[in-house]
Design an enzyme around this catalytic site. Sequence first.
Site, PDB file in Angstrom:
ATOM      1  N   GLY A  15      90.638  35.518  25.715  1.00 38.22           N
ATOM      2  CA  GLY A  15      90.064  34.748  26.811  1.00 38.22           C
ATOM      3  C   GLY A  15      90.874  34.902  28.086  1.00 38.22           C
ATOM      4  O   GLY A  15      92.106  34.960  28.046  1.00 38.22           O
ATOM      5  N   ARG A  76      87.358  41.498  23.143  1.00 35.23           N
ATOM      6  CA  ARG A  76      87.881  41.462  21.779  1.00 35.23           C
ATOM      7  C   ARG A  76      87.418  42.723  21.055  1.00 35.23           C
ATOM      8  O   ARG A  76      86.265  43.115  21.164  1.00 35.23           O
ATOM      9  CB  ARG A  76      87.411  40.204  21.051  1.00 35.23           C
ATOM     10  N   ASP A 107      97.275  33.812  21.033  1.00 37.05           N
ATOM     11  CA  ASP A 107      97.763  34.109  19.683  1.00 37.05           C
ATOM     12  C   ASP A 107      97.047  35.302  19.059  1.00 37.05           C
ATOM     13  O   ASP A 107      97.646  36.078  18.315  1.00 37.05           O
ATOM     14  CB  ASP A 107      97.651  32.874  18.785  1.00 37.05           C
ATOM     15  N   GLY A 108      95.753  35.486  19.342  1.00 39.18           N
ATOM     16  CA  GLY A 108      95.043  36.648  18.811  1.00 39.18           C
ATOM     17  C   GLY A 108      95.607  37.936  19.375  1.00 39.18           C
ATOM     18  O   GLY A 108      95.787  38.932  18.647  1.00 39.18           O
ATOM     19  N   THR A 130      96.985  31.569  28.174  1.00 42.37           N
ATOM     20  CA  THR A 130      95.853  30.844  27.611  1.00 42.37           C
ATOM     21  C   THR A 130      95.850  29.442  28.187  1.00 42.37           C
ATOM     22  O   THR A 130      96.913  28.799  28.254  1.00 42.37           O
ATOM     23  CB  THR A 130      95.914  30.775  26.074  1.00 42.37           C
ATOM     24  N   ILE A 131      94.700  28.952  28.590  1.00 40.19           N
ATOM     25  CA  ILE A 131      94.664  27.620  29.198  1.00 40.19           C
ATOM     26  C   ILE A 131      94.947  26.523  28.185  1.00 40.19           C
ATOM     27  O   ILE A 131      95.263  25.394  28.569  1.00 40.19           O
ATOM     28  CB  ILE A 131      93.325  27.366  29.906  1.00 40.19           C
ATOM     29  N   ASP A 132      94.865  26.831  26.884  1.00 43.78           N
ATOM     30  CA  ASP A 132      95.072  25.809  25.857  1.00 43.78           C
ATOM     31  C   ASP A 132      96.536  25.420  25.676  1.00 43.78           C
ATOM     32  O   ASP A 132      96.835  24.398  25.045  1.00 43.78           O
ATOM     33  CB  ASP A 132      94.517  26.278  24.512  1.00 43.78           C
ATOM     34  N   ASP A 134      98.780  26.602  23.696  1.00 46.21           N
ATOM     35  CA  ASP A 134      99.007  26.414  22.263  1.00 46.21           C
ATOM     36  C   ASP A 134      99.829  27.535  21.625  1.00 46.21           C
ATOM     37  O   ASP A 134      99.622  27.891  20.472  1.00 46.21           O
ATOM     38  CB  ASP A 134      97.663  26.283  21.532  1.00 46.21           C
ATOM     39  N   ARG A 176      90.081  23.780  21.357  1.00 43.13           N
ATOM     40  CA  ARG A 176      89.502  23.805  20.016  1.00 43.13           C
ATOM     41  C   ARG A 176      90.496  23.332  18.955  1.00 43.13           C
ATOM     42  O   ARG A 176      90.145  22.626  18.019  1.00 43.13           O
ATOM     43  CB  ARG A 176      89.018  25.230  19.690  1.00 43.13           C
TER      44      ARG A 176
END
Length: 328
Positions: A15, A76, A107-108, A130-132, A134, A176
């Site tokens: 993303g 992806r 992470d992916g 990543t905006i999350d 995480d 998520r």
Amino acid sequence: MVENIKNIAVLTSGGDAPGMNAAIRAVVRACSFYKIQCTGVYRGYQGLIEADFEPLDARSVRNIINQGGTFLKSTRSKEFRTKEGRKLAFDNLKANNIDALIVIGGDGTFTGGQLFSKEFGFPTVGIPATIDNDINGTDFTLGYDTALNTVVEAIDKIRDTASSHNRLFLVEVMGRDAGDIALNSGIGAGAEEILIPEENLGVEKLLDSLRKSKKSGKTSSIIVVAEGEKSGKNIFELASFIEENMDEYEVRVSVLGHIQRGGSPSCFDRVLASKLGVGAVEALMAGKTEIMIGIHHQKVVNIELLKAIKGDAKVDKELRRVADITSV
């Protein structure tokens, strides 16, 4: 300095996040500063497989520090998940005299980069974007600060109409598996309740909280809901449940969606991207591989890629405590 690092490739994957372009810029200009060739890889790992390469220099990345998204594009790649696909990617890198790889993503992206580096002994360094927010081992990831500001600005506007009509708004934000955006934006926007994946508040406790808010004199409320939170099957089912059990509230739902990923990166994200981009190049020059360049206590740090790949998300208990106190 490792003398055999003469050409570094850079790609973005997964993303998109605000600050990716700023990170690419920093990588390219660090390479230029240290007299190292830099090669841009379009469309992430799929670009490695298809040899979609372009030489980049300091002028190639002018006027992109303020742009959201990634000019190298991101996709992806199912093919890269196969050993045959990764072997083709490796062969393309060697055929183009590329000595090392910087991967920008979450992470992916890091999972693919770590496996690729381990299989072929190819020097690889990751930059967290990543905006999350995480990713383990770094206090912040690229795009997170910008996304927070986007969310808070949106909720501020939603609150105007909520107050005008005495409505309850459920605002869904991205997250998520991690509730960092929801928890921090909820505090920043003065939300009455914050629902995150790491906790299971449950609908009954949520109703109790809303009843207390109503009793205390609040005529409108904002509830921030991370997309991975499962008090209902989805946010619309949760809204219906509240309306059925609290007819004094007129409930509305606002899903912010991909607006959170876009926009010009904040100053914080631009500076962070610059630090991490330079750090990634210098790490490869020092002979390091299979690491992520992160930030901890305002210092650039190196973390093993395997450790950086996210594990179980943990709630910042102090933030949760602050949220509970300030939402009375």
